[in-house]
Design a protein around this motif. Sequence first.
Motif, PDB file in Angstrom:
ATOM      1  N   PHE A   1      -1.229   5.280 -11.234  1.00 21.78           N
ATOM      2  CA  PHE A   1      -0.515   5.138  -9.735  1.00 21.78           C
ATOM      3  C   PHE A   1      -0.775   5.780  -8.686  1.00 21.78           C
ATOM      4  O   PHE A   1      -0.637   5.040  -7.296  1.00 21.78           O
ATOM      5  CB  PHE A   1       0.897   5.556 -10.169  1.00 21.78           C
ATOM      6  N   PHE A   2      -2.073   6.588  -9.350  1.00 23.03           N
ATOM      7  CA  PHE A   2      -2.501   6.830  -7.933  1.00 23.03           C
ATOM      8  C   PHE A   2      -3.994   6.039  -7.344  1.00 23.03           C
ATOM      9  O   PHE A   2      -3.883   6.765  -6.413  1.00 23.03           O
ATOM     10  CB  PHE A   2      -2.879   8.377  -8.820  1.00 23.03           C
ATOM     11  N   ALA A   3      -4.360   5.656  -8.256  1.00 19.41           N
ATOM     12  CA  ALA A   3      -5.305   4.708  -7.512  1.00 19.41           C
ATOM     13  C   ALA A   3      -4.204   3.441  -6.760  1.00 19.41           C
ATOM     14  O   ALA A   3      -4.816   3.644  -5.600  1.00 19.41           O
ATOM     15  CB  ALA A   3      -6.142   3.773  -8.990  1.00 19.41           C
ATOM     16  N   ALA A   4      -3.657   3.014  -7.222  1.00 18.33           N
ATOM     17  CA  ALA A   4      -2.959   2.388  -5.876  1.00 18.33           C
ATOM     18  C   ALA A   4      -2.024   3.034  -4.777  1.00 18.33           C
ATOM     19  O   ALA A   4      -1.715   2.193  -3.778  1.00 18.33           O
ATOM     20  CB  ALA A   4      -1.467   1.498  -6.941  1.00 18.33           C
ATOM     21  N   ALA A   5      -1.631   4.386  -4.910  1.00 15.88           N
ATOM     22  CA  ALA A   5      -1.146   4.396  -3.719  1.00 15.88           C
ATOM     23  C   ALA A   5      -1.886   5.369  -3.126  1.00 15.88           C
ATOM     24  O   ALA A   5      -2.779   4.914  -1.575  1.00 15.88           O
ATOM     25  CB  ALA A   5      -0.653   6.325  -4.179  1.00 15.88           C
ATOM     26  N   ALA A   6      -3.676   5.442  -3.516  1.00 25.08           N
ATOM     27  CA  ALA A   6      -5.000   5.354  -2.712  1.00 25.08           C
ATOM     28  C   ALA A   6      -5.397   4.747  -2.255  1.00 25.08           C
ATOM     29  O   ALA A   6      -5.816   4.275  -0.733  1.00 25.08           O
ATOM     30  CB  ALA A   6      -6.209   6.220  -3.329  1.00 25.08           C
ATOM     31  N   ALA A   7      -5.438   3.202  -2.682  1.00 28.62           N
ATOM     32  CA  ALA A   7      -5.754   1.820  -2.386  1.00 28.62           C
ATOM     33  C   ALA A   7      -4.941   1.280  -0.845  1.00 28.62           C
ATOM     34  O   ALA A   7      -4.779   1.101   0.128  1.00 28.62           O
ATOM     35  CB  ALA A   7      -5.499   0.414  -3.060  1.00 28.62           C
ATOM     36  N   LEU A   8      -3.207   1.561  -0.757  1.00 31.32           N
ATOM     37  CA  LEU A   8      -2.266   1.642  -0.055  1.00 31.32           C
ATOM     38  C   LEU A   8      -2.331   2.238   1.103  1.00 31.32           C
ATOM     39  O   LEU A   8      -2.514   1.413   1.897  1.00 31.32           O
ATOM     40  CB  LEU A   8      -0.571   1.609  -0.601  1.00 31.32           C
ATOM     41  N   ALA A   9      -2.866   3.517   1.191  1.00 29.42           N
ATOM     42  CA  ALA A   9      -2.866   4.736   2.307  1.00 29.42           C
ATOM     43  C   ALA A   9      -4.434   4.246   2.995  1.00 29.42           C
ATOM     44  O   ALA A   9      -4.735   3.975   4.323  1.00 29.42           O
ATOM     45  CB  ALA A   9      -3.518   5.860   1.773  1.00 29.42           C
ATOM     46  N   GLY A  10      -5.335   3.601   2.078  1.00 30.02           N
ATOM     47  CA  GLY A  10      -6.547   3.376   2.010  1.00 30.02           C
ATOM     48  C   GLY A  10      -6.189   1.958   3.416  1.00 30.02           C
ATOM     49  O   GLY A  10      -6.953   1.780   3.853  1.00 30.02           O
ATOM     50  N   ALA A  11      -5.605   1.073   3.077  1.00 30.16           N
ATOM     51  CA  ALA A  11      -5.079  -0.122   3.739  1.00 30.16           C
ATOM     52  C   ALA A  11      -4.658   0.156   5.455  1.00 30.16           C
ATOM     53  O   ALA A  11      -5.751  -0.596   5.749  1.00 30.16           O
ATOM     54  CB  ALA A  11      -4.830  -0.917   2.890  1.00 30.16           C
ATOM     55  N   ASP A  12      -3.772   1.330   5.610  1.00 26.42           N
ATOM     56  CA  ASP A  12      -3.115   1.223   6.263  1.00 26.42           C
ATOM     57  C   ASP A  12      -3.913   2.414   7.556  1.00 26.42           C
ATOM     58  O   ASP A  12      -4.240   2.096   8.197  1.00 26.42           O
ATOM     59  CB  ASP A  12      -1.629   2.504   5.561  1.00 26.42           C
ATOM     60  N   TYR A  13      -5.422   2.977   7.084  1.00 24.64           N
ATOM     61  CA  TYR A  13      -5.740   3.461   7.812  1.00 24.64           C
ATOM     62  C   TYR A  13      -6.979   2.362   8.431  1.00 24.64           C
ATOM     63  O   TYR A  13      -7.044   2.840   9.156  1.00 24.64           O
ATOM     64  CB  TYR A  13      -6.637   4.982   6.892  1.00 24.64           C
ATOM     65  N   ALA A  14      -7.530   1.891   7.485  1.00 24.39           N
ATOM     66  CA  ALA A  14      -8.392   0.318   7.695  1.00 24.39           C
ATOM     67  C   ALA A  14      -8.073  -0.397   9.031  1.00 24.39           C
ATOM     68  O   ALA A  14      -8.554  -0.358  10.275  1.00 24.39           O
ATOM     69  CB  ALA A  14      -9.059  -0.501   6.941  1.00 24.39           C
ATOM     70  N   LEU A  15      -6.258  -0.310   9.047  1.00 21.97           N
ATOM     71  CA  LEU A  15      -5.962  -1.704  10.050  1.00 21.97           C
ATOM     72  C   LEU A  15      -5.981  -0.119  11.290  1.00 21.97           C
ATOM     73  O   LEU A  15      -5.914  -0.990  11.724  1.00 21.97           O
ATOM     74  CB  LEU A  15      -4.039  -1.424   9.352  1.00 21.97           C
ATOM     75  N   PHE A  16      -5.316   1.070  10.877  1.00 20.21           N
ATOM     76  CA  PHE A  16      -5.318   1.689  12.081  1.00 20.21           C
ATOM     77  C   PHE A  16      -7.365   1.828  12.962  1.00 20.21           C
ATOM     78  O   PHE A  16      -7.761   2.017  14.163  1.00 20.21           O
ATOM     79  CB  PHE A  16      -5.052   3.142  11.887  1.00 20.21           C
ATOM     80  N   ALA A  17      -7.692   2.165  11.644  1.00 16.26           N
ATOM     81  CA  ALA A  17      -9.642   2.440  12.345  1.00 16.26           C
ATOM     82  C   ALA A  17      -9.519   0.715  13.029  1.00 16.26           C
ATOM     83  O   ALA A  17     -10.969   1.101  13.879  1.00 16.26           O
ATOM     84  CB  ALA A  17     -10.585   2.483  11.101  1.00 16.26           C
ATOM     85  N   ASN A  18      -9.614  -0.183  12.390  1.00 22.97           N
ATOM     86  CA  ASN A  18     -10.220  -1.180  12.891  1.00 22.97           C
ATOM     87  C   ASN A  18      -9.092  -2.052  14.271  1.00 22.97           C
ATOM     88  O   ASN A  18      -9.714  -3.602  14.917  1.00 22.97           O
ATOM     89  CB  ASN A  18     -10.469  -1.863  12.439  1.00 22.97           C
ATOM     90  N   ASN A  19      -8.213  -1.156  14.609  1.00 26.57           N
ATOM     91  CA  ASN A  19      -7.061  -1.771  15.887  1.00 26.57           C
ATOM     92  C   ASN A  19      -6.819  -3.384  15.706  1.00 26.57           C
ATOM     93  O   ASN A  19      -6.664  -3.818  16.549  1.00 26.57           O
ATOM     94  CB  ASN A  19      -7.650  -1.797  17.045  1.00 26.57           C
ATOM     95  N   VAL A  20      -6.271  -3.421  14.060  1.00 24.06           N
ATOM     96  CA  VAL A  20      -5.517  -4.577  14.017  1.00 24.06           C
ATOM     97  C   VAL A  20      -4.299  -5.067  14.354  1.00 24.06           C
ATOM     98  O   VAL A  20      -3.471  -4.036  14.794  1.00 24.06           O
ATOM     99  CB  VAL A  20      -5.877  -4.778  12.231  1.00 24.06           C
TER     100      VAL A  20
END
Length: 220
Positions: free
Chosen positions: A165-184
Amino acid sequence: MAPLKLVFLAITASVAVAFTPSTSRVQKVTSSTQLYEDFGFDFAEQTYENQPDLLKGEQEYKQYMNIVKEDNMLNKKYNAIGRVRELELLQATIDNGLLSKLEKNGLDLKTIEQLLPLLEQYGLLSVAANNQQLIVNLAAPLLIEGAPILLPVVAGALDIGPTAFFAAAAALAGADYALFANNVNIPFVGLSAGFYLGLLLVPLSAVLAGAGIALGSLKK
């Protein structure tokens, strides 16, 4: 000194009388808060005088719609029990060993009994009771319709434990950060994917992290 005291008392009494409102001079003004839809104009009309009784108020309108058409969208409710039976979710729960895996992680009936008073103490049961329509028509369809896919995933995560569950939470948070960082941006509409998808990803990440913390605290 006595005459001075008498003079002082006389002046004080006269000032007090001067600032005391007289009953003959004070008039009670009653204000009316009654509102009229015609705003006082003779050519206007009151809606309630010409409106059918069945259309006066939301509740009466809903009852009226049931008379006109029984299967209407206004009063339609999601058939949660029927869909659970049609999708055979109880059998799927047994096949995936979900209950035994929850018990393995420390969530047994005794623990649930201990949690119920806490839910009532924090008002969660009252909130659920006051929002039955929202739960039945919004939350229930999302959970029930997605259950055939979610049950095996949840069962697999329970096999691993809180770490999953911690890994899934980190993956979702990381995906959102990647979307922000790359201005998708979302295709065709040009809206920020990081912001709008984050409205789903961030709360879901928080829920998964909370589930991991809860399982970690329950595990014996």
